[in-house]
Motif scaffolding. Sequence first.
Motif, short mmCIF file in Angstrom:
data_model
loop_
_atom_site.label_atom_id
_atom_site.label_comp_id
_atom_site.label_asym_id
_atom_site.label_seq_id
_atom_site.Cartn_x
_atom_site.Cartn_y
_atom_site.Cartn_z
N ARG A 61 100.46 5.96 63.68
CA ARG A 61 101.13 6.96 62.85
C ARG A 61 100.61 8.36 63.05
NH1 ARG A 61 99.65 4.99 57.64
NH2 ARG A 61 100.12 7.09 57.03
N ASP A 63 97.60 9.53 63.05
CA ASP A 63 96.37 9.91 62.35
C ASP A 63 95.22 9.99 63.35
OD1 ASP A 63 97.97 9.78 60.16
OD2 ASP A 63 97.06 8.00 59.30
N ARG A 66 91.19 10.14 62.83
CA ARG A 66 90.36 9.00 62.45
C ARG A 66 89.48 8.52 63.59
NH1 ARG A 66 91.80 7.14 57.54
NH2 ARG A 66 93.85 7.76 56.72
N ASP A 74 88.93 12.98 57.30
CA ASP A 74 90.14 12.20 57.03
C ASP A 74 90.85 12.71 55.78
OD1 ASP A 74 89.46 10.68 59.21
OD2 ASP A 74 88.75 8.96 58.05
N GLU A 77 92.47 16.21 56.47
CA GLU A 77 93.62 16.17 57.37
C GLU A 77 94.86 15.62 56.68
OE1 GLU A 77 94.01 17.46 60.14
OE2 GLU A 77 92.14 17.63 61.24
N ALA A 78 94.66 14.69 55.78
CA ALA A 78 95.80 14.08 55.10
C ALA A 78 96.57 15.08 54.25
CB ALA A 78 95.32 12.92 54.23
N GLN A 173 96.71 20.69 62.10
CA GLN A 173 95.71 19.62 62.00
C GLN A 173 94.58 19.85 62.99
OE1 GLN A 173 98.31 16.31 62.70
NE2 GLN A 173 98.68 15.90 60.55
N LYS A 490 106.27 8.14 55.77
CA LYS A 490 105.19 7.17 55.65
C LYS A 490 105.76 5.77 55.70
CE LYS A 490 101.89 10.19 55.24
NZ LYS A 490 100.88 10.36 56.28
#
Length: 491
Positions: A61, A63, A66, A74, A77-78, A173, A490
Amino acid sequence: MPGRTLGLSSSLRLGPVLCLALGGCMVGPDYDRPPAIVSLRFKELQPPPGWVRAAPQLPPRGDWWRIYNDPVLDALEAQVAISNQNVKVSEADYRQAQAIVDEARANLFPTVTGSPGVTRQSTGPSTVTNYSLQGSVSWTLDVWGQIRRQIESDVSSAQASAANLAYAQLSYQATLAEDYFDLRAEDSLQKLLDATVASYQESLRVTQNQYNAGLTAATPVALLQAATLLEQTRAEAISVGVLRAQYEHAIAVLVGRPPAEVSLAPAPLTNDIPAIPVSLPATLLQRNPDIASAERSMEAENALIGVQVAAFYPEISLSALYGWSGNPIGSLIQASNRVWSLGASASQILFEGGARTAAVRAAEAAYDAQVATYRQTVLTTLQTTEDDLAALRIYAQEAAAQARAVADARQAVTVSFNEYNAGTVDYTTVVTAEATALSDEQTLITIQQSRMLDTVSLIEQMGGGWDIRDLPSKGSLQTDNPLVPAFLEKK
């Protein structure tokens, strides 16, 4: 482009006949993606220690952060995708592009209007009231595909906008990760300088005791040198707070919060360099959203050539009117009061001083410019990727050499201080050794900081797990029109 000019001349001669025979067509060039300037392999892909070519995988996804195994990073960034105001601007631009597609598609359908009315007219001694209720339909037929070419352009532009949204999210990001590692580098520097200040305080205490005891090596100059080195280092340790505060403030803004609401506890910069999956250069064309945006913009510009070519041909329209007109209103809707009409028209510009030809040439030039932009975007991405690969390989070697230099410098400090205590060297030798050791340790932190920043940049060039298949399809943009692209949902 000469080929396009010849194609235009041919289509102008044969276009009307073919289009009418087939019941409608789309004039202008169909899109065929021009080849990018791309190498078969990365020149700088030489695995340094701890590097593997394709075994590691980025987290699902997208991310990608990570991979650093840092819970604080983490959590930060979310928040970028949902709180960063610049990302919200790109998201609004994407929704606007979707609406433009809907607006263009509406031109394919008839326009229906209703016109109720009341008029009063005096005829000598009496007044006549007349009521009317009419509806009309007008429809410009897209015989030559001008509207469909515009839709094709708008759809491609919407896809480019979706890619811009993905790139904005990825870019911010990456910026957050870079600021975060810069902040942690300042934390490591702060820790080093604080420890050095404590060590220098002890050196000054020892030198002061020796001076008080009347030892020959402990001279007033030695005391001043020890005190000067201590205060210089203490001042340097204080100044670290300036950059750290600025990085913390920048991080707060990136997650969409006021700087006063974000405070990060000190923590040292990690010594672990994650393995980054690197594939062939050609995969960047599918993985980098910035490149995808440039490619989608090419198709948008290509379709606009067809829009301008279609302007050479007649515009064909149909119209109809149906309604009632009469008095009184109670008997309005009767056959005797009915009015109707049907019509068809075609309009063709006979002379406009070469404006349409110039518009086609302008559209072709805009397309050629976008092709160059696309190819330059690919080249720039390849350059940055090669830079990152080279830097990571070279920094790995430099870090190993610098670590050995730090170990030797620390040993030199111990030896010089022992010799000073023995009275065989003056305190200048100690000061020089300590300054060299501190400088070497600072350099080692800087190298590690650069290595971490290059890993972030490399992940950004590789798309951070994004794929061109995450773009909304042409079909969905013309039917579903989701408010949020699939790659942001999501799952």
